[in-house]
Write an enzyme that holds these catalytic residues in place. Sequence first.
Site, PDB file in Angstrom:
ATOM      1  N   LYS A   1      34.381  59.616  47.168  1.00  0.00           N
ATOM      2  CA  LYS A   1      35.449  60.488  46.653  1.00  0.00           C
ATOM      3  C   LYS A   1      35.027  61.969  46.765  1.00  0.00           C
ATOM      4  CE  LYS A   1      39.103  61.783  44.288  1.00  0.00           C
ATOM      5  NZ  LYS A   1      40.501  61.475  44.292  1.00  0.00           N
TER       6      LYS A   1
ATOM      7  N   LYS B   1      36.895  70.230  38.814  1.00  0.00           N
ATOM      8  CA  LYS B   1      35.901  69.264  38.319  1.00  0.00           C
ATOM      9  C   LYS B   1      35.349  68.447  39.488  1.00  0.00           C
ATOM     10  CE  LYS B   1      37.630  65.501  37.218  1.00  0.00           C
ATOM     11  NZ  LYS B   1      37.946  64.224  37.824  1.00  0.00           N
TER      12      LYS B   1
HETATM   13  P1  NAP Z   1      45.980  63.625  33.523  1.00  0.00           P
HETATM   14  O1  NAP Z   1      47.409  63.489  33.890  1.00  0.00           O
HETATM   15  O2  NAP Z   1      45.481  64.916  33.013  1.00  0.00           O
HETATM   16  O3  NAP Z   1      45.648  62.459  32.469  1.00  0.00           O
HETATM   17  C1  NAP Z   1      44.380  62.361  31.873  1.00  0.00           C
HETATM   18  C2  NAP Z   1      44.317  61.110  31.021  1.00  0.00           C
HETATM   19  O4  NAP Z   1      43.006  60.995  30.456  1.00  0.00           O
HETATM   20  C3  NAP Z   1      45.296  61.136  29.839  1.00  0.00           C
HETATM   21  O5  NAP Z   1      45.744  59.819  29.617  1.00  0.00           O
HETATM   22  C4  NAP Z   1      44.388  61.609  28.696  1.00  0.00           C
HETATM   23  O6  NAP Z   1      44.843  61.229  27.417  1.00  0.00           O
HETATM   24  C5  NAP Z   1      43.116  60.866  29.042  1.00  0.00           C
HETATM   25  N1  NAP Z   1      41.910  61.457  28.426  1.00  0.00           N
HETATM   26  C6  NAP Z   1      41.303  62.621  28.784  1.00  0.00           C
HETATM   27  N2  NAP Z   1      40.214  62.830  28.030  1.00  0.00           N
HETATM   28  C7  NAP Z   1      40.126  61.771  27.182  1.00  0.00           C
HETATM   29  C8  NAP Z   1      39.209  61.405  26.165  1.00  0.00           C
HETATM   30  N3  NAP Z   1      38.128  62.162  25.885  1.00  0.00           N
HETATM   31  N4  NAP Z   1      39.426  60.249  25.501  1.00  0.00           N
HETATM   32  C9  NAP Z   1      40.499  59.480  25.788  1.00  0.00           C
HETATM   33  N5  NAP Z   1      41.401  59.760  26.740  1.00  0.00           N
HETATM   34  C10 NAP Z   1      41.213  60.900  27.430  1.00  0.00           C
HETATM   35  O7  NAP Z   1      45.014  63.271  34.752  1.00  0.00           O
HETATM   36  P2  NAP Z   1      45.323  62.422  36.078  1.00  0.00           P
HETATM   37  O8  NAP Z   1      45.858  63.336  37.116  1.00  0.00           O
HETATM   38  O9  NAP Z   1      46.046  61.167  35.729  1.00  0.00           O
HETATM   39  O10 NAP Z   1      43.811  62.097  36.528  1.00  0.00           O
HETATM   40  C11 NAP Z   1      43.062  61.038  35.950  1.00  0.00           C
HETATM   41  C12 NAP Z   1      41.827  60.812  36.817  1.00  0.00           C
HETATM   42  O11 NAP Z   1      42.241  60.459  38.142  1.00  0.00           O
HETATM   43  C13 NAP Z   1      40.938  62.058  36.957  1.00  0.00           C
HETATM   44  O12 NAP Z   1      39.583  61.690  36.995  1.00  0.00           O
HETATM   45  C14 NAP Z   1      41.389  62.647  38.282  1.00  0.00           C
HETATM   46  O13 NAP Z   1      40.385  63.436  38.884  1.00  0.00           O
HETATM   47  C15 NAP Z   1      41.694  61.384  39.073  1.00  0.00           C
HETATM   48  N6  NAP Z   1      42.671  61.548  40.189  1.00  0.00           N
HETATM   49  C16 NAP Z   1      43.831  62.236  40.025  1.00  0.00           C
HETATM   50  C17 NAP Z   1      44.712  62.358  41.108  1.00  0.00           C
HETATM   51  C18 NAP Z   1      46.030  63.103  41.001  1.00  0.00           C
HETATM   52  O14 NAP Z   1      46.633  63.389  42.056  1.00  0.00           O
HETATM   53  N7  NAP Z   1      46.526  63.414  39.815  1.00  0.00           N
HETATM   54  C19 NAP Z   1      44.406  61.756  42.324  1.00  0.00           C
HETATM   55  C20 NAP Z   1      43.230  61.045  42.440  1.00  0.00           C
HETATM   56  C21 NAP Z   1      42.368  60.933  41.367  1.00  0.00           C
HETATM   57  P3  NAP Z   1      45.927  62.162  26.630  1.00  0.00           P
HETATM   58  O15 NAP Z   1      47.269  61.732  27.148  1.00  0.00           O
HETATM   59  O16 NAP Z   1      45.715  61.828  25.191  1.00  0.00           O
HETATM   60  O17 NAP Z   1      45.601  63.594  26.963  1.00  0.00           O
END
Ligand code: NAP
Length: 295
Positions: free
Chosen positions: A170, A238
């Site tokens: 990744k 990040k």
């Molecule tokens: P996001 O929309 O910001 O969602 C983050 C999630 O993590 C939310 O459910 C949040 O809960 C939870 N969370 C964060 N800190 C936490 C903690 N300390 N304890 C419990 N829950 C926690 O992020 P996302 O875009 O879905 O990304 C999630 C992961 O996938 C990341 O590692 C990102 O790098 C990866 N990713 C993202 C994409 C993309 O295009 N978005 C693509 C590939 C990979 P709350 O709702 O309570 O805040």
Amino acid sequence: MNIAFIGLGTMGAPMARNLLKAGFKVTVHNRTREKEEELASEGASRAASPKEAAQGADVVITNVSDTPDVEAVILGDEGAIHGMKSGSVLIDVSTISPIATKAIAEKLAEKGIEMLDAPVSGGSEGAQKGTLSIMVGGKAEVLEKVKAVLEAMGKSITHVGEIGSGQVTKAINQTILAGIYSSVAEGMVLGMAAGVDIYAALQAVSGGAAGCWVLDNRAKNMIEDDYPLGFRTKLFLKDLGIALETSKALGVAMPVAAYVEQLGTSLVKRGLGDEDVSNLARIVREQSGLANTAD
Ligand code: NAP
């Protein structure tokens, strides 16, 4: 197969939905509990903590933001490890540090729990359509056991080696994307400054050797200077941090990734870290005096 899904953000919610659609029994948990409601109305059970979600699960999937967050939902006081049974499998689909991943896997192994690191690529669109590319580290036989679960969320599932290898892969992906995002922004600004029909130009280059996902899915944001959320800039930063840390440890020079990381740092400082990462175009526009709608 019983699945627990922890973390229902931009990626997690549609991925959990695809598991439900594929017929799996899914229990969901999200720190902000209201985000569980929509999936519950579609057939998922709800749990009050990662620990509770993990009880009775054959597979636990974690999809949260960063390394400390994954550590908290797996190893914390209410973490999944305290509910998981021996012989079950934890799949972390977040993007986090490969080194921390190995340490988490060791803690899980002490309780007879297997772990796969399975970060994904393909954006929020890929998560919704179930077409993600999933890069998997861990034992091949464990992957074989849970492959149907990953197949419900992605179309390309590649075993890349031992635990942590998925996260290294990744980091390669994000290093490549850094250059693409900034180059697509430069290309769009060049076309706009020249006054060509930028949408026609975009269509033309998309069909040639420069064709790519960012051109197809994010160039329009850059042209219109409007960046609806797909992937938060602060999360991309990040990821570049992980890639650059790995490159430093190995003595590999990555000047383009380092440059884009600096652009991202500036956007986060300006309060734009929750916008889609295609907002890198803001800075490219500014550098050439093209009006911004931000700030
Ligand atoms: P996001 O929309 O910001 O969602 C983050 C999630 O993590 C939310 O459910 C949040 O809960 C939870 N969370 C964060 N800190 C936490 C903690 N300390 N304890 C419990 N829950 C926690 O992020 P996302 O875009 O879905 O990304 C999630 C992961 O996938 C990341 O590692 C990102 O790098 C990866 N990713 C993202 C994409 C993309 O295009 N978005 C693509 C590939 C990979 P709350 O709702 O309570 O805040």
